[in-house]
Each structure stands twice: as C-alpha cells, then as structure tokens.
Design an enzyme around this catalytic site. Structure first.
Site, PDB file in Angstrom:
ATOM      1  N   ASP A  16      -5.568  -0.027   5.801  1.00 28.94           N
ATOM      2  CA  ASP A  16      -6.434  -0.391   6.957  1.00 28.94           C
ATOM      3  C   ASP A  16      -7.551   0.644   7.244  1.00 28.94           C
ATOM      4  O   ASP A  16      -8.796  -0.098   7.615  1.00 28.94           O
ATOM      5  CB  ASP A  16      -5.498  -0.446   8.299  1.00 28.94           C
ATOM      6  CG  ASP A  16      -4.370  -1.355   8.097  1.00 28.94           C
ATOM      7  OD1 ASP A  16      -4.561  -2.234   6.950  1.00 28.94           O
ATOM      8  OD2 ASP A  16      -3.527  -1.621   8.801  1.00 28.94           O
ATOM      9  N   ASP A  57       0.722  -1.210  -0.137  1.00 33.37           N
ATOM     10  CA  ASP A  57      -0.127  -0.056   0.075  1.00 33.37           C
ATOM     11  C   ASP A  57       0.885   1.309  -0.119  1.00 33.37           C
ATOM     12  O   ASP A  57       0.722   2.307  -0.638  1.00 33.37           O
ATOM     13  CB  ASP A  57      -1.123  -0.101   1.077  1.00 33.37           C
ATOM     14  CG  ASP A  57      -0.408  -0.132   2.589  1.00 33.37           C
ATOM     15  OD1 ASP A  57       0.849  -0.268   2.757  1.00 33.37           O
ATOM     16  OD2 ASP A  57      -1.323   0.101   3.546  1.00 33.37           O
ATOM     17  N   GLY A  66      -2.601  -7.902  14.239  1.00 32.02           N
ATOM     18  CA  GLY A  66      -2.531  -7.690  12.793  1.00 32.02           C
ATOM     19  C   GLY A  66      -3.865  -7.592  12.054  1.00 32.02           C
ATOM     20  O   GLY A  66      -3.816  -7.711  10.914  1.00 32.02           O
ATOM     21  N   GLY A  73      -2.912  -6.052  18.605  1.00 36.15           N
ATOM     22  CA  GLY A  73      -1.761  -6.382  18.281  1.00 36.15           C
ATOM     23  C   GLY A  73      -1.867  -7.778  17.498  1.00 36.15           C
ATOM     24  O   GLY A  73      -0.798  -8.442  17.357  1.00 36.15           O
ATOM     25  N   SER A 113      -6.807  -3.232  14.804  1.00 38.66           N
ATOM     26  CA  SER A 113      -7.454  -2.775  15.792  1.00 38.66           C
ATOM     27  C   SER A 113      -7.398  -1.337  16.017  1.00 38.66           C
ATOM     28  O   SER A 113      -8.414  -0.472  16.325  1.00 38.66           O
ATOM     29  CB  SER A 113      -6.972  -3.285  17.146  1.00 38.66           C
ATOM     30  OG  SER A 113      -5.616  -3.062  17.274  1.00 38.66           O
TER      31      SER A 113
HETATM   32  C1  GAF Z   1      -0.003  -2.498   8.395  1.00 38.19           C
HETATM   33  C2  GAF Z   1      -0.074  -1.215   7.942  1.00 38.19           C
HETATM   34  F1  GAF Z   1      -0.870  -0.419   8.564  1.00 38.19           F
HETATM   35  C3  GAF Z   1      -0.999  -1.198   6.579  1.00 38.19           C
HETATM   36  O1  GAF Z   1      -1.011   0.000   5.905  1.00 38.19           O
HETATM   37  C4  GAF Z   1      -0.083  -2.138   5.584  1.00 38.19           C
HETATM   38  O2  GAF Z   1       1.296  -1.548   5.307  1.00 38.19           O
HETATM   39  C5  GAF Z   1       0.090  -3.479   6.372  1.00 38.19           C
HETATM   40  O3  GAF Z   1       0.760  -3.357   7.609  1.00 38.19           O
HETATM   41  C6  GAF Z   1       1.156  -4.308   5.501  1.00 38.19           C
HETATM   42  O4  GAF Z   1       0.473  -4.678   4.343  1.00 38.19           O
HETATM   43  O5  GAF Z   1      -1.265  -3.119   8.655  1.00 38.19           O
END
Ligand code: GAF
Length: 393
Positions: free
Chosen positions: A187, A47, A139, A137, A142
């Site tokens: 996210d 991203d 992934g 935490g 949250s």
């Molecule tokens: C975390 C980051 F917040 C996202 O923007 C993204 O880069 C991800 O790691 C990895 O794909 O969740």
C-alpha cells in the site's frame, strides 16, 4: 445510482486551505501535498510473503496543507471522515527523551508514527489540515495514503535523503508501530510510486517495480464499496501472517515465495489443514499474479478476468478473508455481459471489490448490482493515477 463523484485534488486543496485559514489564522498554508489510495488488481495477501502484487494508485487521495511555525508545537486538524469525535490534535515534536507514543484519537497515530520515524532533523513546528477522498475502512488504503501524504509534507519542511522505497518502508514502519497492523509493503509502495495510466507489478522481495500499461479506453476499472466492514479485520490479518510464516518454516523456506505446490504436497502429512490451505492460496496467488501481468501486457482481458475470479475464489475458500457481501457483489457483477472479472480487493472482511469490464457495460453492471445486492453499494470509476506529489497552492 450511488455513484461517488470523486472530488478533484484542487477541490480538496481549496477546502483544506479554507479550514486552515479559519483555524490557524489569515496567513494560510504555504505547503500542499497529496498521496493516493490504491486498488489491488491481483496478488492479495502475497506482499508479506515476499510475493508479487499488481496494484494501481487511485484518483482518490489524501491531501495535507500546512505551514511552519516557530517553536516545537504541532497542530493537526482533519476534515476527513474519522471514527472518533476528536478532529484536532496538539502535541510537541518528539525528542530522544520524550518520544511520541500511540494513543487517542486513533487517526492521529498515523501522523504521529510518521513523525516519530522521520529521520531528517531538525523538524520545525507546524500547523496542518488533512482532507481525504479515500473512503475510511474501504480496503483502498486510506491509512497508507495518510502516512505517505504526511511524510511528503514533512519532506517539504525538512528535506531528507531517503529514496522512494525507503520512504514507503518508513511509512510501513509507522503503521506497524503506531497502528499495530503488521502490514506488507504494497500500500505504501504504490502510494509513493504509483504511475498514471499504469498498474505496478511490485516484487515484494527485491522491492523493484515494473509499470504495466493500463490505459485502454474500451476498458473500465470499477470499484464497488460494499460499505460493510467486519470487526475481524485486524486480528485475522495478524493470524494469516503468522500462519504463512509457520507454513514457510514447516517447508524449510525463508518465505512462501520460495515454496512450490510440490513442496506443499510433499509436506502435507505434517501440516494441518488450515495452514495447508493458507499456503496453497499464497503459492497459487503469486503464480496468478505473474500470469495476470502477462495477460494485461497482451491486452488479454478475458484471461486477466478469469484469474481475478480464481483469485477471489481462493481468498474466499482457501484464505478465508472474504465475506458474504463481497461474494454477493462478485457473483452479481459476473452475471453481466461484458464483465471480464471481479474480486475482493485489499485485506478483506468487507470493503471493496474491483471489476474489470468493457466500458459500454458499466451502466448495466451497476444496475444489476443495485438489483441483486442486499445493501448500499457505492461505485467509483477509476483510472491509474500518480503517486505522492507536491501541489501548488
Ligand atoms: C492490507 C495490507 F496493508 C497490505 O500490505 C496487504 O497485505 C493487503 O492487505 C492484502 O493483500 O491492505
């Protein structure tokens, strides 16, 4: 088996409402909103390279309930699991001469960051309660779900005129400036714009998203939380981002989105091995995400699963953001018949894996992981859910 029963949004609202009444008095909250966490199916660490990502919003959500009060004071209480003892903060709304600043407790920085970046005025004082079913935490975003839920709450107090993408960007800025994490947009974007029964293919350059149907009843998306979190997470994320920017500059590109493997090969002599491998992951992962989207549209789950495993291997070997626990979980589940694919999801160094499998293979898959994994995993069976929304009380 350590199956996590996902509480309904109504259950979360009920609990938050009770706490609000106990803490702030009988009148109770007048506003309730929620925003989901996410799982990324493929397109990891792409991203912030203007690449493609394919996440879906989860039925795991952060709920905020609250009410307006007179004056400029803000009181926020969390009943979610947090790292610090302090579960309540009280402060005054920011002014041009007295802005909010990050501090302790750290969970409140997401709240303060969103308020500080909120552009509509005048915001009234308020009392709010936060509750979340998104594991901390893990992934599964949250923090983004908290930012987006809080932003949605502020919109009910004082409507703004930003569109949904700008709303996601404002929440991303809160994370950059108040939590110190230079995250990409994935996210917050999917937490705002997630769609029921669909994954979202987000083009992180144009910031446009295409919903991809994902509602086949013969298919299950299983999330397995390793329940480990290695402390490297924050610093390594920033390092990866810098390495990608360095690679793009060496290749004479604005971002790695514009680079090809041929560009990378041609420049190989002038790039150190680590930077080369980081760039290689990003370039290939963007391609894999496009291919996986085609496979999903064609309901070719075998191909989708194959790409998931390739993605995991690349994150492990080229990008070096996996860890033993995540590798063990992927290896274990891939031994089960009916599993299409599995990979780590999110930033890495712990947290969760996401597995695509046949619905009738789920029990066997969980059983096999329990036997093979040397830890205490938690399972979530999930479906693609809606983005942020206002709830009735
Ligand atoms: C975390 C980051 F917040 C996202 O923007 C993204 O880069 C991800 O790691 C990895 O794909 O969740």
């Amino acid at each position: 088996m350590a199956n996590y029963p996902i509480p309904t949004v109504e259950q979360l609202v009920d609990k938050a409402r009770r706490v609000h009444v106990e803490t702030f008095g009988e009148k109770g909250p007048t506003i309730a909103v929620c925003a989901p966490g996410r799982v990324n199916l493929i397109g990891e660490h792409t991203d912030y390279n203007e690449g493609l990502v394919l996440p879906m919003a989860l039925p795991l959500v952060t709920v905020v309930v609250g009410s307006q009060i007179s004056g400029k004071n803000v009181s926020v209480l969390t009943v979610s699991e947090v790292l610090e003892e302090s579960k309540r903060v009280d402060f005054d709304l920011p002014t041009s001469t007295a802005p909010l600043l990050p501090g302790k407790p750290s969970w409140a920085n997401y709240v303060k960051g969103v308020i500080q970046n909120y552009r509509a005025h005048p915001l009234p004082g308020f009392q709010a309660v936060i509750i979340s079913s998104v594991p901390l935490g893990g992934g599964l975003s949250s923090s983004a779900s908290l930012e987006v839920a809080f932003y949605t709450f502020l919109q009910q107090l004082c409507p703004d005129d930003l569109d949904d993408v700008a709303k996601a960007m404002s929440c991303q800025k809160a994370e950059h400036t108040f939590a110190g994490v230079p995250c990409g947009i994935m996210d917050q974007y999917v937490s705002v714009l997630g769609r029921e029964a669909h994954a979202l293919l987000i083009d992180c350059r144009s910031l446009e998203a295409t919903p991809v149907p994902l509602a086949d009843p013969s298919l299950v998306i299983l999330i397995t939380n390793s329940n480990v979190r290695h402390s490297l997470t924050g610093s390594e994320y920033s390092t990866r981002r810098q390495q990608c920017e360095e690679a793009a500059t060496l290749l004479g590109k604005n971002s790695l989105r514009d680079a090809t493997l041929e560009d990378l090969e041609a420049a190989r002599g002038g790039i150190n091995d680590v930077t080369y491998r980081r760039a290689c992951h990003v370039i290939e992962e963007i391609k894999r995400t496009a291919q996986a989207t085609v496979a999903l549209r064609q309901e070719d789950y075998k191909q989708f699963g194959k790409l998931m495993v390739e993605s995991h291997n690349s994150l492990r070997d080229q990008y070096e953001v996996s860890c033993k626990e995540l590798d063990d979980l992927v290896n274990a589940v891939m031994e089960v018949t009916g599993v299409y694919g599995s990979r780590m999801t999110g930033g890495g160094f712990g947290g969760c894996t996401v597995t695509l499998l046949q619905a009738d293979a789920v029990n066997q898959a969980k059983q096999h992981i329990m036997e093979r994994y040397n830890g205490h995993p938690t399972f979530y069976i999930t479906t693609p859910s809606k983005g942020a929304r206002v709830l009735s009380l």
